[in-house]
Each structure stands twice: as structure tokens, then as C-alpha cells.
Design a protein around this motif. Sequence first.
Motif, PDB file in Angstrom:
ATOM      1  N   ALA A  52      -3.076  14.741 -22.980  1.00 36.39           N
ATOM      2  CA  ALA A  52      -3.202  13.311 -22.724  1.00 36.39           C
ATOM      3  C   ALA A  52      -4.579  12.821 -23.149  1.00 36.39           C
ATOM      4  N   ALA A  53      -4.608  11.650 -23.785  1.00 35.20           N
ATOM      5  CA  ALA A  53      -5.869  11.069 -24.215  1.00 35.20           C
ATOM      6  C   ALA A  53      -5.921   9.612 -23.784  1.00 35.20           C
ATOM      7  N   ASP A  54      -7.110   9.153 -23.387  1.00 34.77           N
ATOM      8  CA  ASP A  54      -7.267   7.753 -23.027  1.00 34.77           C
ATOM      9  C   ASP A  54      -6.807   6.869 -24.177  1.00 34.77           C
ATOM     10  N   GLY A  55      -6.113   5.814 -23.814  1.00 35.62           N
ATOM     11  CA  GLY A  55      -5.629   4.879 -24.821  1.00 35.62           C
ATOM     12  C   GLY A  55      -4.251   5.219 -25.358  1.00 35.62           C
ATOM     13  N   ALA A  56      -3.708   6.367 -24.996  1.00 39.15           N
ATOM     14  CA  ALA A  56      -2.390   6.768 -25.488  1.00 39.15           C
ATOM     15  C   ALA A  56      -1.310   5.924 -24.816  1.00 39.15           C
ATOM     16  N   THR A  57      -0.407   5.382 -25.608  1.00 35.19           N
ATOM     17  CA  THR A  57       0.723   4.642 -25.060  1.00 35.19           C
ATOM     18  C   THR A  57       1.809   5.633 -24.687  1.00 35.19           C
ATOM     19  N   LEU A  58       2.266   5.545 -23.442  1.00 36.73           N
ATOM     20  CA  LEU A  58       3.288   6.471 -22.949  1.00 36.73           C
ATOM     21  C   LEU A  58       4.695   5.957 -23.214  1.00 36.73           C
ATOM     22  N   GLY A  59       4.913   4.657 -23.000  1.00 37.29           N
ATOM     23  CA  GLY A  59       6.240   4.097 -23.214  1.00 37.29           C
ATOM     24  C   GLY A  59       6.445   2.840 -22.408  1.00 37.29           C
ATOM     25  N   PRO A  60       7.654   2.308 -22.462  1.00 29.55           N
ATOM     26  CA  PRO A  60       7.949   1.072 -21.737  1.00 29.55           C
ATOM     27  C   PRO A  60       7.926   1.260 -20.220  1.00 29.55           C
ATOM     28  N   ALA A  61       7.348   0.294 -19.531  1.00 27.34           N
ATOM     29  CA  ALA A  61       7.318   0.330 -18.072  1.00 27.34           C
ATOM     30  C   ALA A  61       8.735   0.286 -17.504  1.00 27.34           C
ATOM     31  N   SER A  62       9.644  -0.295 -18.239  1.00 28.37           N
ATOM     32  CA  SER A  62      11.029  -0.406 -17.776  1.00 28.37           C
ATOM     33  C   SER A  62      11.712   0.956 -17.639  1.00 28.37           C
ATOM     34  N   GLU A  63      11.146   2.007 -18.230  1.00 28.04           N
ATOM     35  CA  GLU A  63      11.723   3.354 -18.120  1.00 28.04           C
ATOM     36  C   GLU A  63      11.329   4.065 -16.831  1.00 28.04           C
ATOM     37  N   VAL A  64      10.415   3.472 -16.051  1.00 27.89           N
ATOM     38  CA  VAL A  64       9.960   4.075 -14.803  1.00 27.89           C
ATOM     39  C   VAL A  64      10.620   3.326 -13.651  1.00 27.89           C
ATOM     40  N   PRO A  65      11.603   3.926 -13.000  1.00 29.73           N
ATOM     41  CA  PRO A  65      12.333   3.220 -11.942  1.00 29.73           C
ATOM     42  C   PRO A  65      11.490   3.001 -10.685  1.00 29.73           C
ATOM     43  N   VAL A  66      11.725   1.871 -10.006  1.00 28.90           N
ATOM     44  CA  VAL A  66      11.085   1.616  -8.724  1.00 28.90           C
ATOM     45  C   VAL A  66      11.550   2.698  -7.749  1.00 28.90           C
ATOM     46  N   GLY A  67      10.593   3.314  -7.050  1.00 31.57           N
ATOM     47  CA  GLY A  67      10.901   4.392  -6.118  1.00 31.57           C
ATOM     48  C   GLY A  67      11.073   5.742  -6.800  1.00 31.57           C
TER      49      GLY A  67
END
Length: 149
Positions: A52-67
Motif C-alpha cells: 500500500a502506498a499513500d495516494g493509491a486509489t483503492l476503488g469505489p466507496a459503493s463497494e464497501v457495504p454499511v456495517g
Amino acid sequence: MAELAGDPTRRGLLYGVGIAGVAGLAAACAGGGDGSDGADDTAKGSGQSPAAADGATLGPASEVPVGGGKVYKDQKVVVTQPVKDEFKAFTAVCTHRGCVVGSVSGGTINCPCHGSKFKATDGSVANPPATEPLKEMKVTVKDGQITLA
């Protein structure tokens, strides 16, 4: 009856098989056979995330479910969303033996290797054998994308 050199006896054969079995077991317990899925040795037990490196884009926030959460195996990062619009990130390298965690469910980040579980809210140990928490990482969400800060 005299034994000839090179003529294996039952005792000699069993002795040889026993030595080979012990050697195989020792090799498996020495690190390569710990069930890890390729975490490199620099990360084992350190809680660090070498990919992992600072500034790296991981992906869309929509892929991380609430809870729940999502494991980004290539970056060795796990992102959780304990409550709507609150994202937490941790190294995905288990502090027990360096395996990459496999899932987030039931409020915990779960390691498939030896059963360690970490709380999705703060990375603390919820179930041993791990004794150290996952290291927290900073992420931001901009334009719907999760980025390491």
C-alpha cells in the motif's frame, strides 16, 4: 541371517521413513506451511502493509457495504464502513502470522489462516490467536473513490 550392505531391513526402512516425515513436518512448521496466502516475510507479524502506498486509489466507496467491509488484497488494505459515510482502513496483514485477511462479516475482519478476528470499528483483536490489533490507515473519499491518505 547376516544382513548385506545395501539390503534394507524393516527397521532401517521404518527409520528412514520416520526421518523423512519429521523433516517434512519441520519444514511445514518453519513458515512456508503456515497457511498464509503469500504475505511476504517483511510483513509477517509486523502489521505493516508493504504494497500500500499513500495516494493509491483503492476503488469505489459503493463497494464497501454499511456495517461491512472490503479487502483489497493486492494493496493489503481492508476498508470498513461501520456506519453510513464513515470509512475506516487497516492493514490487511494479520498480526498473528502475516496472512492477508479474507473477509469482513458480522462486525469483524476475519483471517482465514488461523481464525483471528479483528473489530471492524477499530482493528482491535476480537478473537485470538492474534494478540496485536491491525494497524489503522488513513483513507479519504473523493468523487466516490476511496484513496489512501
